[in-house]
Motif scaffolding. Structure first.
Motif, PDB file in Angstrom:
ATOM      1  N   VAL A 153       8.134  -6.130   3.848  1.00 23.39           N
ATOM      2  CA  VAL A 153       8.584  -7.512   3.664  1.00 23.39           C
ATOM      3  C   VAL A 153       8.526  -7.922   2.196  1.00 23.39           C
ATOM      4  CG1 VAL A 153       8.045  -9.912   4.218  1.00 23.39           C
ATOM      5  CG2 VAL A 153       7.944  -8.174   5.992  1.00 23.39           C
ATOM      6  N   SER A 154       7.475  -7.508   1.488  1.00 21.57           N
ATOM      7  CA  SER A 154       7.282  -8.006   0.125  1.00 21.57           C
ATOM      8  C   SER A 154       8.238  -7.385  -0.878  1.00 21.57           C
ATOM      9  CB  SER A 154       5.835  -7.783  -0.326  1.00 21.57           C
ATOM     10  OG  SER A 154       5.540  -6.397  -0.413  1.00 21.57           O
TER      11      SER A 154
ATOM     12  N   LYS B 297       3.544  -5.155   5.286  1.00 18.40           N
ATOM     13  CA  LYS B 297       3.561  -6.046   4.122  1.00 18.40           C
ATOM     14  C   LYS B 297       4.501  -5.517   3.041  1.00 18.40           C
ATOM     15  CE  LYS B 297      -1.138  -7.937   4.407  1.00 18.40           C
ATOM     16  NZ  LYS B 297      -2.422  -8.010   3.685  1.00 18.40           N
TER      17      LYS B 297
ATOM     18  N   LEU C  64      16.858  -9.461   4.322  1.00 17.40           N
ATOM     19  CA  LEU C  64      16.034 -10.668   4.425  1.00 17.40           C
ATOM     20  C   LEU C  64      16.697 -11.741   5.279  1.00 17.40           C
ATOM     21  CD1 LEU C  64      14.773 -10.888   0.745  1.00 17.40           C
ATOM     22  CD2 LEU C  64      13.388 -10.408   2.755  1.00 17.40           C
TER      23      LEU C  64
ATOM     24  N   SER D 260       0.760  -6.447  -0.984  1.00 14.83           N
ATOM     25  CA  SER D 260       0.425  -5.726   0.246  1.00 14.83           C
ATOM     26  C   SER D 260      -0.959  -5.116   0.248  1.00 14.83           C
ATOM     27  CB  SER D 260       1.472  -4.640   0.508  1.00 14.83           C
ATOM     28  OG  SER D 260       1.487  -3.725  -0.564  1.00 14.83           O
TER      29      SER D 260
ATOM     30  N   THR E 296      16.849 -10.590   8.983  1.00 17.40           N
ATOM     31  CA  THR E 296      15.539 -10.695   9.628  1.00 17.40           C
ATOM     32  C   THR E 296      15.208 -12.155   9.946  1.00 17.40           C
ATOM     33  OG1 THR E 296      14.795  -8.751   8.397  1.00 17.40           O
ATOM     34  CG2 THR E 296      13.094 -10.133   9.379  1.00 17.40           C
TER      35      THR E 296
ATOM     36  N   SER F  83       4.958  -6.014  -5.221  1.00 19.29           N
ATOM     37  CA  SER F  83       4.844  -5.745  -3.792  1.00 19.29           C
ATOM     38  C   SER F  83       3.587  -4.971  -3.466  1.00 19.29           C
ATOM     39  CB  SER F  83       6.092  -4.989  -3.292  1.00 19.29           C
ATOM     40  OG  SER F  83       6.203  -3.759  -3.921  1.00 19.29           O
TER      41      SER F  83
END
Length: 178
Positions: free
Chosen positions: A128-129, A125, A83, A175, A86, A171
């Motif tokens: 990332v989630s 998604k 995280l 997503s 990124t 998540s």
């Protein structure tokens, strides 16, 4: 306290005979007599190799049963690095974009993502989630530990699996439905 220490040192100095030629007066010096022998470089290496063969070997992690705490700790570090890495990469790219001719403005990014197929959007998604939710929930778990709660083995295991389960559910929700 200091006066007691001075008194103790004075008693020790008085109790130990002073050998003025060998050691300073009142100092306690430990002597160990050892027989020494000179070895060449190759002989010394051979002795060290023999000693290493006789040394006990400590058990490796492979003899232990894997635990949720190992995996949760490793995954927490990995998600934190992913995280933050990124975020830093995007921040640097965003700052360098005008110079390099890239279009990283919001309308450009929205248009690019809108042209992706649905399964790619869902995968992005999820990518990332899950790290965000897992790292956040495991961080809350560690904050609870900092307060001093939940240190029993059963509780640690239960909260570890709860974090994993809630991360997967959260998540998937973010997503697929959001």
């Amino acid at each position: 306290m200091a006066s007691q220490r001075v008194f103790q040192l004075g008693l020790r100095r008085a109790a130990v005979p002073s050998f003025s030629k060998v050691q300073p007066a009142g100092r306690m010096v430990q002597r160990r007599l050892a027989a020494t022998q000179h070895f060449g470089e190759s002989e010394g290496q051979q002795i060290l190799a023999k000693q290493r063969l006789r040394r006990p070997v400590s058990p490796h992690l492979t003899i232990y049963r894997p635990q949720i705490t190992w995996y949760a700790s490793s995954l927490n570090r990995i998600t934190g690095v992913a995280l933050s890495g990124t975020l830093y990469l995007f921040g640097i790219a965003y700052l360098a974009a005008p110079t390099l001719g890239w279009h990283l403005e919001t309308p450009s990014l929205v248009a690019a993502v809108a042209s992706w197929p649905v399964f790619v959007k869902v995968g992005a998604k999820l990518a990332v989630s899950f790290p965000f939710i897992f790292h956040s929930l495991n961080g809350v778990r560690h904050l609870v530990w900092d307060v001093g709660l939940g240190f029993k083995n059963v509780t640690v295991t239960q909260t570890g699996w709860a974090v994993v389960g809630l991360s997967v559910v959260g998540s998937l929700y973010l997503s697929l439905l959001a």
